[in-house]
Design a protein around this motif. Structure first.
Motif, PDB file in Angstrom:
ATOM      1  N   ALA A 623       2.052   6.480  -8.748  1.00 17.58           N
ATOM      2  CA  ALA A 623       1.336   5.379  -8.116  1.00 17.58           C
ATOM      3  C   ALA A 623       1.152   4.238  -9.118  1.00 17.58           C
ATOM      4  O   ALA A 623       1.285   4.423 -10.328  1.00 17.58           O
ATOM      5  CB  ALA A 623      -0.015   5.866  -7.608  1.00 17.58           C
ATOM      6  N   PRO A 624       0.823   3.037  -8.621  1.00 18.28           N
ATOM      7  CA  PRO A 624       0.638   1.895  -9.527  1.00 18.28           C
ATOM      8  C   PRO A 624      -0.417   2.135 -10.598  1.00 18.28           C
ATOM      9  O   PRO A 624      -0.326   1.555 -11.688  1.00 18.28           O
ATOM     10  CB  PRO A 624       0.222   0.766  -8.573  1.00 18.28           C
ATOM     11  N   ASP A 625      -1.417   2.962 -10.312  1.00 19.91           N
ATOM     12  CA  ASP A 625      -2.470   3.210 -11.302  1.00 19.91           C
ATOM     13  C   ASP A 625      -2.169   4.409 -12.193  1.00 19.91           C
ATOM     14  O   ASP A 625      -3.023   4.845 -12.963  1.00 19.91           O
ATOM     15  CB  ASP A 625      -3.823   3.401 -10.611  1.00 19.91           C
ATOM     16  N   GLY A 626      -0.969   4.969 -12.123  1.00 17.06           N
ATOM     17  CA  GLY A 626      -0.581   6.076 -12.981  1.00 17.06           C
ATOM     18  C   GLY A 626      -0.804   7.447 -12.396  1.00 17.06           C
ATOM     19  O   GLY A 626      -0.400   8.447 -12.993  1.00 17.06           O
ATOM     20  N   ARG A 627      -1.459   7.537 -11.231  1.00 16.33           N
ATOM     21  CA  ARG A 627      -1.629   8.839 -10.601  1.00 16.33           C
ATOM     22  C   ARG A 627      -0.284   9.372 -10.121  1.00 16.33           C
ATOM     23  O   ARG A 627       0.617   8.619  -9.781  1.00 16.33           O
ATOM     24  CB  ARG A 627      -2.616   8.751  -9.437  1.00 16.33           C
ATOM     25  N   LEU A 628      -0.187  10.690 -10.095  1.00 12.47           N
ATOM     26  CA  LEU A 628       1.028  11.348  -9.626  1.00 12.47           C
ATOM     27  C   LEU A 628       0.747  11.975  -8.265  1.00 12.47           C
ATOM     28  O   LEU A 628      -0.211  12.740  -8.104  1.00 12.47           O
ATOM     29  CB  LEU A 628       1.460  12.435 -10.613  1.00 12.47           C
ATOM     30  N   VAL A 629       1.571  11.643  -7.279  1.00 11.77           N
ATOM     31  CA  VAL A 629       1.451  12.202  -5.940  1.00 11.77           C
ATOM     32  C   VAL A 629       2.607  13.183  -5.742  1.00 11.77           C
ATOM     33  O   VAL A 629       3.772  12.831  -5.949  1.00 11.77           O
ATOM     34  CB  VAL A 629       1.484  11.105  -4.863  1.00 11.77           C
ATOM     35  N   VAL A 630       2.275  14.405  -5.345  1.00 10.41           N
ATOM     36  CA  VAL A 630       3.272  15.462  -5.198  1.00 10.41           C
ATOM     37  C   VAL A 630       3.228  15.989  -3.771  1.00 10.41           C
ATOM     38  O   VAL A 630       2.154  16.302  -3.250  1.00 10.41           O
ATOM     39  CB  VAL A 630       3.007  16.624  -6.187  1.00 10.41           C
ATOM     40  N   ARG A 631       4.399  16.081  -3.159  1.00  4.45           N
ATOM     41  CA  ARG A 631       4.499  16.710  -1.838  1.00  4.45           C
ATOM     42  C   ARG A 631       5.175  18.065  -1.999  1.00  4.45           C
ATOM     43  O   ARG A 631       6.313  18.156  -2.434  1.00  4.45           O
ATOM     44  CB  ARG A 631       5.308  15.829  -0.873  1.00  4.45           C
ATOM     45  N   PHE A 632       4.446  19.133  -1.666  1.00  6.36           N
ATOM     46  CA  PHE A 632       4.985  20.488  -1.774  1.00  6.36           C
ATOM     47  C   PHE A 632       4.809  21.168  -0.420  1.00  6.36           C
ATOM     48  O   PHE A 632       3.739  21.122   0.172  1.00  6.36           O
ATOM     49  CB  PHE A 632       4.287  21.278  -2.884  1.00  6.36           C
ATOM     50  N   GLY A 633       5.878  21.792   0.090  1.00  2.00           N
ATOM     51  CA  GLY A 633       5.812  22.276   1.456  1.00  2.00           C
ATOM     52  C   GLY A 633       5.488  21.108   2.364  1.00  2.00           C
ATOM     53  O   GLY A 633       6.155  20.077   2.351  1.00  2.00           O
ATOM     54  N   TYR A 634       4.423  21.248   3.172  1.00  2.00           N
ATOM     55  CA  TYR A 634       3.946  20.145   4.005  1.00  2.00           C
ATOM     56  C   TYR A 634       2.573  19.684   3.541  1.00  2.00           C
ATOM     57  O   TYR A 634       1.777  19.189   4.319  1.00  2.00           O
ATOM     58  CB  TYR A 634       3.902  20.579   5.472  1.00  2.00           C
ATOM     59  N   GLU A 635       2.298  19.846   2.257  1.00  2.00           N
ATOM     60  CA  GLU A 635       1.012  19.462   1.682  1.00  2.00           C
ATOM     61  C   GLU A 635       1.210  18.372   0.635  1.00  2.00           C
ATOM     62  O   GLU A 635       2.324  18.130   0.150  1.00  2.00           O
ATOM     63  CB  GLU A 635       0.353  20.685   1.043  1.00  2.00           C
ATOM     64  N   VAL A 636       0.085  17.735   0.280  1.00  2.00           N
ATOM     65  CA  VAL A 636       0.091  16.659  -0.706  1.00  2.00           C
ATOM     66  C   VAL A 636      -1.007  16.923  -1.721  1.00  2.00           C
ATOM     67  O   VAL A 636      -2.110  17.352  -1.364  1.00  2.00           O
ATOM     68  CB  VAL A 636      -0.142  15.286  -0.039  1.00  2.00           C
TER      69      VAL A 636
END
Length: 645
Positions: A623-636
């Motif tokens: 993300a723009p603020d450095g956070r990492l977004v992970v999608r695993f299976g059908y979850e976030v």
């Protein structure tokens, strides 16, 4: 243990010492074989929640190091909606261990179920059959699968008992357990033979028995010993009947939306219960337990998106009735059927059944954008995990790809759906502000956004192998070329280029004309799954991921691979993204092996240890603020970098 006001905390005993479920250090650093027996030692609702958190991914963390266990426990606590527990687990100090580079802020929990007791992991391919027995007074499971093995498991410990049973050579589609001469035995049927083993000695008793032809997965034995049949009409409506008389015992049960693949019977609180398993397409009601006397479901459906419904069995563990079901990734899951195992826990309104994720800046805050098998797109505050505004009504059954851009100083979202529609949405108002011409012959599966001569553009990739460049302001097509997927955009020697992944190579294209720039860049030995671009030491670089289980770096100016491939993943690498971490350029890769790895693009070394997730990883975004977004299976899950970085 006391709180700030001097009152004893509810997770402390009368002396003030923390109970096991209030001791985060015990959960993280305690030996799992010592923690496991404690999970049923306290009926306190808080203890049951912690036990559910510990069990959720125990098959992954019980044999892992403390950093991986801490990450998974914090992740599952967040998935259960308990941010305070997740924070306490994450705060456990670890001395002398390689650090996990990110910590969990929040996560969705659609696939969690507190009735899950354990996951049995050991088969290397689909599990097709399961049965239960009692050996030396301990409940066991017998499983068989496509990997041509029959395995025995200690259900109380959630562990395998030895290796595969000897002599099995074919794929196993049916197993049964019973007694022979007073001794527990198991039998397995493959394409041509039936074999039997003594479960106490693990010796094979019979070989090459004539294959039975009257087996059907819908036949089972009731708790009172009667044979019962589970049948269905229209592939989904379940009925239970006495096969001797044809008399209906219970049903119909209309909740399944696909064919019922298996059934078993047991007793819960003295009442006869049937457990039915739906097929792999039964997404909305994968497995059910039915009260046969009332003809009603016994609680919520069992299972999650990893549920396959190939086989089901029932048994008893610690005096509790349990159901065993097969799952994806060669797993078997054990479910507690007791009604008192339900947990009243906060779940929030975070995204569910997510199939894709994008990020954007909206009114000064970072947001995640989620979509999937539904007609809405939702926005979530990355800092809090709370929903932002109302969902966007995208008028599509499934959004396959999305990317964000800025159009007329407004943040917009570009979505592509199954029928090939590419639409532009104002993220602030939720209104559709544009739609690209629908002239692709195939389904649009990829979208990338950028700028060309100061104008916002979108690059779309279709299943007909066409890649098109669009002016977002006018909707006019600027150029077109052919390749298998879109990737990133880069500026090389002042020329704007598109970087795409093909079958097993990387290609560069001139954005204004759609013409290829030089020949393909080769190195991958199988299909390229993902492409990202960035700048390292002032030079444009592409990062690719593929089915050959590697991540590769490319100098786009010199048109050559940089160094050796990064090879720590053990399965297809599905996704890759680039960003900054602690002031240094990094790439983040996600794989079907359930891991996320962070790579220093300057040294080509992995940063910290891998991040482990309960399912395969299909999407990663910085993300723009450095956070990492992970999608695993059908979850976030949303993660933030640790201080040491």
């Amino acid at each position: 243990m006391v709180d700030a006001a001097g009152d004893r905390r509810p997770d402390a005993d009368p002396t003030g010492a923390p109970r096991w479920w209030g001791n985060a250090a015990l959960l993280v650093t305690g030996r799992p074989r010592l923690v496991w027996p404690l999970l049923d030692a306290d009926p306190d609702p808080r203890a049951r929640l912690v036990a559910a958190v510990y069990r959720a991914s125990a098959h992954l963390h019980r044999d892992a190091g403390a950093p991986v266990r801490r990450h998974l426990l914090a992740l599952d606590a967040a998935r259960y909606g308990d941010g305070e527990l997740a924070a306490r687990i994450d705060a456990v100090p670890l001395d002398g261990d390689t650090e996990v580079p990110f910590r969990v802020e929040w996560a969705t929990g659609r696939e969690l179920d507190p009735r899950l007791l354990c996951t049995l992991r050991g088969h290397s391919d689909d599990v097709r059959a399961v049965a239960t027995a009692v050996v030396r007074g301990r409940p066991v499971a017998v499983t068989g699968g496509v990997d041509r093995t029959v395995r025995v498991w200690d259900l109380a410990a959630g562990r395998p008992i030895g290796g595969p049973l000897p002599g099995q050579t074919g794929r196993v589609f049916t197993v049964a357990a019973g007694t022979r001469g007073g001794r527990p035995v198991a039998a397995a049927c493959d394409d041509g033979t039936v074999r039997m083993w003594d479960l106490t000695t693990r010796e094979q008793l019979d070989q090459h028995l004539d294959r039975t032809t009257d087996y059907a997965c819908e036949l089972a034995t009731a708790p009172d010993g009667r044979p019962l049949a589970v049948t269905w009409a229209d592939h989904s409506t379940v009925r239970v009947s006495d096969p001797a008389t044809g008399q209906r015992i219970s049903g119909p049960f209309p909740h399944h939306v696909d064919a019922v693949d298996a059934a078993a019977f047991t007793t819960v609180d003295g009442r006869p219960v049937a457990v039915t398993a739906g097929g792999v397409h039964d997404r909305s009601s994968v497995g059910w337990a039915w009260d046969l006397a009332l003809g009603e479901p016994l609680g919520e459906p069992l299972g999650d998106t990893a549920f396959t419904g190939r086989a089901v069995a029932t048994g008893t563990v610690g005096g509790r009735p349990v159901a065993l079901t097969t799952a994806l990734h060669a797993q078997v899951r054990v479910w507690d059927l007791s009604a008192d195992r339900q947990l009243d826990r906060p779940r929030g309104t975070r995204p569910t059944e997510t199939d894709m994720v994008a990020t954007a800046l909206l009114d000064g805050r970072s947001v995640a954008i989620s979509a999937g098998y539904r007609e809405t797109v939702e926005l979530w505050d990355l800092a809090t995990g709370e929903q932002v505004g109302k969902p966007l009504e995208v008028q599509s059954e499934r959004v396959l790809a999305a990317a964000t851009a800025v159009l007329d100083d407004r943040p917009v979202l570009v979505t592509a759906d199954g029928p090939g529609n590419v639409r532009v949405w104002d993220l602030a108002t939720g209104e559709k502000v544009g739609e690209l011409p629908k002239d692709q012959a195939g389904t649009v599966r990829a979208v990338t956004t950028g700028a060309l001569d100061g104008r916002p553009i979108a690059v779309t990739g279709s299943s007909d192998r066409s890649v098109r460049v669009w002016d977002l302001a006018t909707g006019r097509q600027l150029s077109r070329f052919e390749d298998y997927c879109t990737g990133g955009l880069a500026l090389v020697d002042g020329h704007p280029l598109a970087v795409t992944g093909s079958r097993d190579d990387l290609r560069l294209w001139d954005l204004p004309t759609g013409r290829p720039v030089g020949g393909p860049l080769t190195g991958h030995t199988h299909s390229v799954r993902a492409v990202a671009t960035t700048v390292v030491d002032g030079r444009p670089v592409a990062v690719t991921a593929g089915n050959d289980k590697t991540v590769r770096l490319w100098d786009l100016t010199a048109r050559e691979q940089i160094g050796d491939p990064l090879t720590l993943h053990s399965d297809w690498v599905e996704t890759v993204t680039t960003g900054q971490l602690g002031g240094r350029p990094v790439a983040v890769s996600g794989s079907y092996d359930g891991t996320v790895r962070v790579w220093d693009l300057g040294t080509h070394e992995q940063i910290g240890t891998e991040l482990v997730f309960p399912e395969g990883v299909h999407g990663v975004l910085m993300a723009p603020d450095g956070r990492l977004v992970v999608r695993f299976g059908y979850e976030v899950a949303c993660l933030t970098a640790r201080a040491f970085l």
